[in-house]
Design a protein around this motif. Sequence first.
Motif: not given
Lengths: 111, 113
Positions: A3-4, A23, A25, A33, A71, A92
Motif C-alpha cells: 500500500q506504500v 513515496c 500510496y 503520513f 496519492k 502511512a
Amino acid sequence: DQQVKQNSPSLSVQEGRISILNCDYTNSMFDYFLWYKKYPAEGPTFLISISSIKDKNEDGRFTVFLNKSAKHLSLHIVPSQPGDSAVYFCAASHLGFKTIFGAGTRLFVKA
Amino acid sequence: EAGVTQFPSHSVIEKGQTVTLRCDPISGHDNLYWYRRVMGKEIKFLLHFVKESKQDESGMPNNRFLAERTGGTYSTLKVQPAELEDSGVYFCASSRTITDTQYFGPGTRLTVL
C-alpha cells in the motif's frame, strides 16, 4: 499488496544540493503520513509527519509535501549534508491503526 | 529517558529450533508494536499491544509466532519452530498513546540456517 511504495531504492546527491525522496500510496483512507530515517544497525527514528488536512509541513531543512489527489508525498532535504546519508522510510496510517511502511530509499550524500 | 531496548541484537539458529526475542519499551508507553523487515523490503507490521492486550495481530505470519506482554511491560516474540523464511530484522517500537510517535528499538537480526 504493497500500500506504500517507494520506487527508488537509492538516490545519490551532492552535498549542499536538494534531496527529493518520493513515496506513493494506494489507500485513500490513510490520513497521517510519516518519514523515518534509519542508520545502519539502528532502528528507524521519526523525522517528520504530515496530516492529510495539510499539503506541506516544514521542519528546518526537511519539508514534506502531500498531494492527496495523486496519492503522493515527497520529502525534501535542503541543503543535503553527508550526515543525512541513511535509509528513509515513508509510512502511512489511518486513525491510529497499524502503520504501513514502504521499502525505503537509501540516500547517499557525497561530500 | 531510556529508549526501546531489544535483546538479543543478533541470533543465528537452525531451522526447527526455537528463538525468543525480547523488547523493553520506553517506561510509561502503553503501546508496543512488533515489526519485521526482510532483506531490504518494507518494514512489515506484525502486531500491536495496548498494555497487556493484543490490539491488532493481523500481521502475524502464522501460528509459529507467539507474542506476549505479561504485566503490560516488556514483550517477547517466540518463533517455534523457526523456518528459513523467518530470517530478517525484528523491530519493536513503543508509543505513549496510539496516535503518538512510535520510538523504535535497534532491532534483532534473526538468521535461520
